[in-house]
Design an enzyme around this catalytic site. Structure first.
Site, short mmCIF file in Angstrom:
data_model
loop_
_atom_site.label_atom_id
_atom_site.label_comp_id
_atom_site.label_asym_id
_atom_site.label_seq_id
_atom_site.Cartn_x
_atom_site.Cartn_y
_atom_site.Cartn_z
N ASP A 48 28.30 50.50 81.31
CA ASP A 48 29.20 50.90 82.61
C ASP A 48 28.04 50.89 83.79
O ASP A 48 28.37 50.83 84.87
CB ASP A 48 30.07 51.89 82.43
CG ASP A 48 31.49 51.32 81.82
OD1 ASP A 48 31.46 50.10 81.38
OD2 ASP A 48 32.15 52.28 81.26
N CYS A 154 37.20 41.54 87.12
CA CYS A 154 36.61 42.56 86.20
C CYS A 154 37.32 43.81 86.41
O CYS A 154 37.99 44.12 85.32
CB CYS A 154 35.07 42.94 86.54
SG CYS A 154 34.02 41.44 86.63
N TYR A 158 40.18 45.22 83.00
CA TYR A 158 40.22 46.36 82.35
C TYR A 158 41.66 47.11 82.50
O TYR A 158 42.04 47.37 81.61
CB TYR A 158 39.39 47.31 83.21
CG TYR A 158 37.77 47.25 82.53
CD1 TYR A 158 37.40 47.92 81.78
CD2 TYR A 158 36.84 46.25 83.18
CE1 TYR A 158 36.27 48.00 81.26
CE2 TYR A 158 35.49 46.45 82.68
CZ TYR A 158 35.17 47.44 81.46
OH TYR A 158 33.75 47.20 81.41
N TYR A 185 41.91 53.79 82.00
CA TYR A 185 41.88 52.62 82.79
C TYR A 185 43.24 52.13 83.00
O TYR A 185 43.34 51.01 83.75
CB TYR A 185 41.05 51.63 81.85
CG TYR A 185 39.81 51.60 82.00
CD1 TYR A 185 39.02 51.39 83.04
CD2 TYR A 185 38.79 52.42 81.26
CE1 TYR A 185 37.50 51.40 83.45
CE2 TYR A 185 37.31 52.43 81.47
CZ TYR A 185 36.96 52.05 82.49
OH TYR A 185 35.51 52.04 82.75
N GLU A 227 32.98 38.22 81.61
CA GLU A 227 33.42 39.45 80.96
C GLU A 227 33.91 39.36 79.50
O GLU A 227 33.77 40.06 78.90
CB GLU A 227 34.59 40.20 82.10
CG GLU A 227 33.94 40.96 83.16
CD GLU A 227 32.91 42.36 82.87
OE1 GLU A 227 33.56 42.99 82.26
OE2 GLU A 227 31.69 41.95 82.88
#
Length: 555
Positions: A48, A154, A158, A185, A227
């Protein structure tokens, strides 16, 4: 009046199936089960940091390109949120209950995404000719939109994955070691951040041309795929139950895949397709000067007769299902009771086929017309690609069989021939032909759930000498019920209310596939066993072929 769908929402809907390939990775199935090795998790979240740094840099570049002061301010706010998250990343990871690994770890998949993002933010986009020095305000705004297009998926990915996992957790269960990560998230705060990025992308896209919107679409899709690759390539030291084809040793297991055709593989029922061919080609048969004498109804009469047959079928089928559920609903799975009840369906289907034969609506169809229609047949999205990947995989010992009520096996074979899928074995009814013209008769091979089951069993009996086997049946119709339940893994695709109502009446459980896999992974870690076995009374539901592909083969 409904608001017009924004660019970000439209692109997410278009490419949402790609996200499934991330959700079904060993990483997220293990994480959702609560049994992902902590070292694997720590390694992943350590990535991250370079991602957030790249986001901050890309936002700065997008802000420089934005022409409108409000746009600059909004992008600046997005950048501030990323910088704030970056500064507090170590603390956040500790709040989740973990420590970041010592030293920096370079992840090739993460590096690829970062390089892709910063190239887009620099205006270096494949197929685009952006000057070395971006001169005009419009050119600058365009590059800002491209940058947001490479970032938006992205955040949405998530949010999607964490919410899918969150839905499986019990609110009072505090033992799940990744609960705080999931909550972070799947929170409203993170969702608001994802929406803020998407709103900015929508605003920057308003003035773009069709070609430029296509560029954003390509960037969005490429970002999403990168991703997915990141999560798919996370090194997993532990054993997992996905992808199915990889965890079952091909040297030991023979994989038998069975599949229905109508509305499982296709977007439309084959009976409707055959009706349309009959109606459209009726004038051709009437005017044909060949020696074959055909007496056919006019197009108008054919349309009327097909309509009457279809209406009668639908009404009587519903009555048949209702009569099967006259008795008391059972609490436990009752296969024998369901099998006996389905005898009514067998009688109904055979009677319906006899009506079709007697009506002669299938008389006078040209074999070439049927084959052409099959080659043009629209299959469900991802269906053809799944089977292509299965049959072309040289490491798998796989046989694929299509079991169908369809009246015309040539239609099915032609539908798959256009995708180099001649290895698929088709078991269905067949039209009878004389000199390549249908007589109206049907060669009856599979007319009922019992006959489907018999074909299924006969095929498996022929495979007994090939060692261990794993059987999977994919279907979505009442006629598939017995095969679905007998297979080691029964997968229901589609939304047949009759199938679900009847199944629940006889104690069949319908479990979303991802939820079922998470439970299986948990059992595998805790009990050391993962057994896929028929007649469990559990069928797994999916909404797309992407889920089936991800389950079998991964990304």
């Amino acid at each position: 009046m409904m608001e017009e769908e924004g660019t970000a929402r439209r692109l997410w809907i278009k490419f949402r199936n790609d996200s499934v390939f991330a959700l079904y990775t060993p990483f997220f199935v293990s994480l959702a089960s609560g049994h992902l090795h902590s070292d694997t998790f720590r390694r992943c979240v350590s990535q991250d940091v370079p991602l957030l740094k790249a986001f901050a840099q890309a936002y700065q570049m997008a802000e420089d390109c934005a022409d409108d002061d409000d746009d600059k301010s909004a992008i600046r706010d997005l950048r501030k949120r990323v910088v704030q998250r970056l500064k507090g990343h170590d603390t956040l990871v500790r709040e989740w209950g973990f420590e970041l690994p010592d030293g920096s770890i370079s992840d090739n998949a993460r590096v690829k995404y970062i390089e892709f993002l910063l190239a887009a933010a620099s205006g270096k986009v494949e197929g685009e000719t952006v000057p070395g020095k971006i001169a005009t305000p419009f050119e600058r705004t365009k590059v800002a939109a491209y940058t947001l297009g490479a970032m938006a998926p992205c955040m949405r990915l998530y949010s999607f994955i964490s919410r899918e996992i969150q839905a499986l957790l019990h609110p009072d269960d505090s033992s799940h070691i990744y609960k705080k990560w999931i909550e972070s998230y799947s929170s409203q705060t993170f969702e608001a951040f994802a929406l803020q990025i998407e709103d900015m992308l929508d605003k920057l896209s308003i003035s773009l041309t069709g070609e430029e919107l296509e560029v954003i679409q390509k960037l969005y899709h490429q970002a999403l795929k990168l991703e997915v690759d990141f999560f798919a390539t996370q090194p997993i030291a532990q054993q997992t139950i996905v992808p199915l084809a990889r965890v079952h040793d091909p040297a030991e297991y023979h994989l038998n895949i069975f599949c229905d055709f109508d509305l499982t593989c296709t977007a439309f029922d084959s009976a409707a397709i055959l009706a349309e061919i009959a109606i459209i080609t009726a004038p051709k048969a009437d005017s044909d000067g060949s020696g074959t004498q055909l007496v056919r109804m006019s197009s108008a009469d054919l349309r009327s007769t097909w309509g009457a047959l279809s209406t009668q079928y639908t009404e009587e089928f519903e009555q048949c299902i209702e009569s099967m559920m006259d008795g008391r609903k059972v609490e436990n799975f009752d296969y024998e009771g369901l099998h006996k009840a389905l005898e009514q369906v067998a009688d109904f289907e055979k009677s319906a086929n006899t009506r079709v034969i007697n009506s002669e609506v299938l008389r006078g169809l040209y074999l070439d017309d049927l084959k052409r229609a099959g080659q043009r047949l629209i299959l469900q999205e991802g269906c053809r690609e799944f089977f292509q990947n299965i049959v072309k995989n040289d490491t798998l010992k796989t046989e694929v069989h299509v079991l169908s009520y369809c009246w015309c096996g040539d239609l099915i074979r032609s539908a798959f021939s256009s995708g180099d899928l001649d290895d698929l074995k088709v078991h269905s009814n067949e039209l009878s032909f004389e000199e390549s013209v249908s007589t109206g008769e049907i060669v009856k091979n599979i007319e009922s759930p019992m006959e489907k089951l018999q074909a299924f069993s006969d095929i498996l009996n022929d495979c007994n000498s090939k060692g261990k086997r794993l059987t999977v049946y994919i279907g979505g119709d009442v006629g598939d019920f017995l095969c679905l339940l007998q297979a080691d893994v029964g997968i229901v695709i589609g939304s047949s209310s009759s199938l679900r109502r009847l199944g629940e009446h006889f104690g069949v459980s319908f479990v979303p596939l991802f939820s079922g896999l998470v439970k299986k992974q948990r059992e595998f870690v805790e009990d050391g066993s993962c057994i896929w076995k028929g007649l469990s009374g559990i069928l797994y539901t999916v909404s797309s072929w992407a889920e089936i592909h991800a389950f079998f083969l991964g990304s």
